[in-house]
Structure formats: structure tokens, C-alpha cells
Design an enzyme around this catalytic site. Structure first.
Site, short mmCIF file in Angstrom:
data_model
loop_
_atom_site.label_atom_id
_atom_site.label_comp_id
_atom_site.label_asym_id
_atom_site.label_seq_id
_atom_site.Cartn_x
_atom_site.Cartn_y
_atom_site.Cartn_z
N CYS A 398 0.78 -1.18 0.00
CA CYS A 398 -0.01 0.04 0.11
C CYS A 398 0.94 1.22 -0.06
O CYS A 398 1.39 1.58 -0.90
CB CYS A 398 -1.03 -0.18 1.23
SG CYS A 398 -2.45 1.14 1.07
N HIS A 525 -3.49 -5.23 0.21
CA HIS A 525 -3.03 -5.89 1.52
C HIS A 525 -3.00 -7.27 1.64
O HIS A 525 -3.97 -7.93 1.87
CB HIS A 525 -3.63 -5.18 2.53
CG HIS A 525 -3.61 -3.89 3.12
ND1 HIS A 525 -2.56 -3.40 3.99
CD2 HIS A 525 -4.19 -2.73 2.47
CE1 HIS A 525 -2.82 -2.04 3.89
NE2 HIS A 525 -3.62 -1.59 2.84
N GLU A 527 -1.67 -9.49 3.30
CA GLU A 527 -1.60 -10.23 4.72
C GLU A 527 -2.93 -10.37 5.27
O GLU A 527 -3.14 -11.50 5.96
CB GLU A 527 -0.84 -9.05 5.69
CG GLU A 527 -1.62 -7.73 6.02
CD GLU A 527 -1.19 -6.58 5.00
OE1 GLU A 527 -1.52 -5.49 5.52
OE2 GLU A 527 -0.88 -6.89 3.90
#
Length: 561
Positions: A398, A525, A527
Site C-alpha cells: 500500500c 494488502h 496479509e
């Protein structure tokens, strides 16, 4: 529907979220379908506008919900896909009731906390509990509800009253209350103290809820006489007193609960013994024991803004853990405050400056995670530049991707004032611009949020190979600013390649530097979708490159082995 309510007492931060997730894991291992709800008693509509320093990271769901980080724990532990409605806040409840009042739905009645707010809470819980979250059809067997905060908090009183009414309406066979409490040990005496838990349970009972099980947090295993005392004064059978003591890693918690027959007590209370099987936790046992026995580690430099509170980057830490464990490594994360790398720090705090650069140069790879605002941005650019020029594996997420674009434009293209309009609205070279999808005035739910499709532009890029040669990936987003489409051709001619774009082709999603061993930036993102048994492809690529194994891994994948 069967409900398991997790409440907390004595102090906050006891690990109710991990306890709730672990109970869900054990019940799922017994062959039951499980869903989860997190109740946060704060007045915010959602977690989206909260500072990471105050509340930890904001977890983003597929539907764009900005929610409490505990929902990230639920998704990782239970391997489910939750919705924003699985996170209930006081703000959401009051908003829905007040909207009904303005529409005239209450037919002129006086709108009160009881029954209108409590009814709204019960209706919300029951409707959300019926939503399937595991990809199958029909509602789950058990809904695990975590009540945030601590029993006795003024703000959680309407929720406790609503849950008391819910327990009465669904009947004793459909409701199980587990109270998480602390058993402190006073340093001088060394005795395990039960009085705080006694008081906490007494307060809970005064509010009309009696716990069926106690989950006691402690540094060391509970002594038998401590359990006997708790049983006697808290009206809980001694076999229903669970001890969640400190363990080497949190993957041990479901095993700890299984070993204490927690599943049997819960299933008995919910009248599910005949439907459930013996818990199959072989995968969890393997994960927990594997991690305990890992001796090799990899040094990861995490260059961010919120390094003072590691919960600010909880999902990133977990994604690194998943990737490292898959490669039989321990993540050794070196936290670097981005501002410590800046030239100003060399004058004001020379020791911190020297330590930060020494730590960065010692790392096997560099990760710059997301963030908002201009603090520390120069330090992040210096980290990206160091990684780019010294062939150190780099992953920018990001803001970390935008940083790498700004740094490249300044260092390689010679555009000294290149910047994001977020940091400098008057920059003559805006390489990162405000995206047209959001609002300039309102902060809440105005970003590009949730799962979006990214089309990979070529199969001959490292990202495509890591994602298994897929033509597209669906990942979660949370951002307001984008790489400026007008500068893409110039950047690509200088060597920076944008290998992933959205479906319009105007939004840059993934960048790579082909001349570098592993220099990847992503606008999304990754994750948030990482799981213990399925690590994120990009985190896996970062660790593989850091350990010199990326090429061998990719060639094995290409050959189908």
C-alpha cells in the site's frame, strides 16, 4: 443455533480473542460448523477511523468492512470469510435504532435502551449468526460471540442485558458462557490469587449471567487447590475450570483446551455430544510442534510509522510467521521507526539514527507496510532506495508501494520534487494522486475497500509465478491514493514494470523491478488473506528471496513438482 459467549473480567487484554478463536478451532475439529461475532462496546460505527496506536490494526474484510483485529484472528484460526456485520459496535446498534425512530417504525413509542436497544442487539446477533461464512450453505452449528471490554464497564451494560435475554429465550441447551479471567501471582508471596476472579464472577452473576466455564489466564499452570477454590466460590464445576497459561506460541492454545476436555464441557452444555466427534487437531499439533523445533531464523527489517505498538501491524506479523514456518524458519523482525532513518534524526537523535541504519543493513530483507500521513515518509524512501540499490529483497504494501514509486521517480528519473499529493498538494510531479472513488471530506468508509480483482499483465513476472501462474488475483484493499496513470509510461521506460492492474487498466496494483532479485510493491494488502496452512504468495516470495531459495522454488512450481 447454539451460542458460546466469551466474556472477560478483571483486566482487558487477557486474550479473549485468541481464546474465542481457539474454542472455535476445537469445536470445528469436532466436526461442527462454526461462525463468530465480535461485540465492541465503543460508540464508533467501525474501527476504520481509529488510530493504530489506540486500537491496533484495522482489519479489512472481503466486503470492505473495517473491523477489529480480533476478526482477523477468527479468519486465520477458523479459515472462514466473515462480513462487516460480524463486528457489532454500540455505534452500529444506536445508528440502526435511531434510523428506525426517524422513519417512524416505533409508532410513536418512547425509544429506550430496554427494550429497543437490547432488542436490536438480539436481532443483530441472531440474524448474523445464521449467515454462512465457511463457503457451505445453511447456518453454522455454533456461533462464538466475544464480548469486548471487561464485565462492569458502563458501555457494555446494554450488551450484557441483551445477552442475558438471549440466553433465556434460546434456552439453557443452546447457550454456553465462558468467562475469561486473570489469576495473578503476587511477587512476594508467590501465591495464585483467586479473589479478582471471584469478584468478576460475582459481578457477572449480579447482571443475570452465570458462567458455565472459567478460562483462567496465568503465567504458570494452575494448582489444584486454586481450581478447587475457584470452583467453590464461583459455582463452576472443577472440571469446567480451564487454565490458559502462557505457551511458546498461540497455536498451542487449541491443544491446551483439547487436553483439558474443554470441548466435552462445552458440547455437554450445548447438548451436542451425540452430533460431535472427537477433535481432530493433527494439523494444529504439527504446526505448534514444528514452530517450537525451528532453530534457523531470517532477519526482516520492518520500516514503519507505528512500530511502538506491534498490534498496529498484527496481520503483517502473522503473514510473515506463516511464510517463515512454511520454510522452516523463525521470523526475526527488527522494528525500525521510519523517522529514525531520516537526516534530521542524525542531528537530533544520532544514536537512534545509527542504530536504525545498522539494523537495516543487517537485515536479509526489507518490508514497508501501509500507513497514512507524511510522518516517516522520507525514512521509508531511504529504506526503499537502500533495498533497490543493494539488491536487498523488498516488499512494499500500500503506502510501501507508493513510497517505492516516489523514490524511483526522484532517484532514477531525476524528478527531485516528485511526491504524492497526500504529502504535498502542490508538487510539480504528482506520481501518486487522490483516487476518484473516495470522498475528500469524510474519513469513514470512503476509501477503496475490500476484495478487488487484479489482472496480471504478463505470466513472465515473479508475482504471477508465485501466485501459481494465475491470470488474476483477488486481494483486499484499503487506500485513498493511487499511482498516477499519466506517469506509468515514463516509469516503465526507466525499468519499473507495473505487472498488475485493475479491470479498467487505470489503477496500478503490482509493480516489480525485473533487474532486482525481488523488488515488489502492491497497492493491496496480501496479509489479510494469509492463513497458517496457506501463506500469502508475496510474503512467501519475500522470505524465499531473503534466503536465496526463490529461483529454485519458482522453477519447481513451473515444472509442476
Amino acid at each position: 443455533m447454539k451460542y458460546v459467549l466469551i466474556s472477560g473480567g478483571v483486566v482487558s487484554g487477557l486474550g479473549k480473542g485468541v481464546t474465542a478463536s481457539s474454542i472455535g478451532v476445537v469445536l470445528k475439529a469436532c466436526g461442527l460448523r462454526v461462525t463468530s461475532i465480535k461485540i465492541d462496546p465503543y460508540l464508533n460505527i467501525d474501527a476504520g477511523t481509529m488510530s493504530p496506536f489506540e486500537h491496533g490494526e484495522v482489519f479489512v474484510l472481503d466486503d470492505g468492512g473495517e473491523v477489529d483485529l480480533d476478526l482477523g484472528n477468527y479468519e486465520r484460526f477458523l479459515d472462514v470469510t466473515l462480513t462487516k456485520d460480524n463486528n457489532i459496535t454500540t455505534g452500529k446498534i444506536y445508528q440502526s435504532v435511531l434510523e428506525k425512530e426517524r422513519r417512524g417504525d416505533y409508532l410513536g413509542k418512547t425509544v429506550q435502551v430496554v427494550p429497543h436497544i437490547t432488542d436490536a442487539i438480539k436481532d443483530w446477533v441472531q440474524s448474523v449468526a445464521a449467515i454462512p461464512v465457511d463457503g457451505q450453505e445453511g447456518p453454522a452449528d455454533v456461533c462464538v460471540i466475544e464480548l469486548g471490554g471487561t464485565v462492569g464497564d458502563i458501555e457494555s451494560m446494554p450488551f450484557i442485558e441483551a445477552l442475558r435475554q438471549l440466553s433465556f429465550s434460546v434456552g439453557p441447551d443452546n447457550f454456553c458462557l465462558i468467562h475469561v479471567s486473570l489469576i495473578p501471582v503476587l511477587g512476594v508471596v508467590g501465591e495464585q490469587k483467586t479473589k479478582p476472579t471471584q469478584h468478576s464472577v460475582r459481578e457477572l452473576r449480579a447482571l443475570g449471567l452465570t458462567p458455565h466455564l472459567l478460562a483462567c489466564r496465568s503465567a504458570e499452570p494452575l494448582l489444584q487447590n486454586t481450581k478447587d477454590k475457584l470452583s467453590q466460590f464461583c459455582h463452576v464445576p472443577v472440571e469446567n475450570i480451564l487454565n490458559i497459561h502462557d505457551v511458546p506460541n498461540i497455536w498451542h492454545i487449541p491443544l491446551l483446551l483439547r487436553n483439558q476436555n474443554a470441548h466435552h464441557s462445552i458440547l455437554q452444555q450445548l447438548n451436542l455430544l451425540e452430533k460431535a466427534t472427537s477433535p481432530a487437531l493433527q494439523q494444529w499439533t504439527k504446526m505448534a510442534e514444528t514452530y517450537d523445533n525451528i532453530t534457523d531464523s531470517v532477519k526482516i527489517a520492518m520500516v514503519g510509522k507505528y512500530v511502538g505498538l506491534t498490534d498496529s501491524y498484527l496481520s503483517v506479523i502473522k503473514a510473515l510467521l506463516h511464510a517463515c514456518v512454511a520454510l522452516s524458519l523463525r521470523p526475526s523482525i527488527d522494528w525500525i521507526a521510519a523517522s529514525d532513518l531520516e537526516d534530521d534524526s542524525a542531528k537530533s537523535t544520532p544514536q537512534a539514527y545509527a542504530t536504525a541504519w545498522e539494523t537495516l543493513k543487517r537485515a536479509n530483507c526489507v518490508l514497508v507496510p501501509g500507513g497514512f500521513g507524511d510522518r516517516g515518509v522520507k525514512g521509508m524512501m531511504l529504506a526503499a532506495k537502500y533495498a533497490r540499490e543493494n539488491n536487498v529483497p523488498y516488499l512494499g504494501i500500500c503506502l510501501g508501494m507508493q513510497i517505492s514509486v516516489i523514490e524511483f521517480a526522484r532517484s532514477v528519473l531525476g524528478l527531485e520534487r516528485a511526491n504524492s499529493v497526500e504529502f504535498d498538494a502542490q508538487t510539480p510531479n504528482p506520481v501518486v494522486i487522490f483516487m476518484p472513488e473516495g470522498s475528500r471530506t469524510h474519513m469513514g468508509s470512503t476509501m477503496r475497500l475490500g476484495s478487488r480483482r487484479t489482472l496480471l499483465q504478463t505470466p513472465d513476472c515473479i508475482t504471477s509465478k508465485l501466485y501459481g501462474n494465475s491470470a488474476y488475483v483477488d486481494e483486499r484493499h484499503r487506500h485513498r491514493y493511487e499511482v498516477n496513470p499519466d506517469v506509468i509510461r515514463t516509469l516503465e521506460e526507466a525499468g519499473l514494470k507495473f505487472v498488475g492492474k485493475d479491470e479498467t487498466g487505470n489503477r496500478m496494483e503490482i509493480l516489480e523491478l525485473p533487474s532486482h532479485p525481488y523488488y515488489v510493491g502492491v497497492q493491496f494488502h496480501p496479509e489479510f488473506k494469509s492463513r497458517p496452512a496457506r501463506p500469502s504468495a508475496l510474503f512467501l516470495g519475500l522470505i524465499l528471496s531473503a534466503t536465496g531459495k526463490l529461483e529454485a522454488y519458482v522453477s519447481r512450481r513451473q515444472n509442476g513438482s
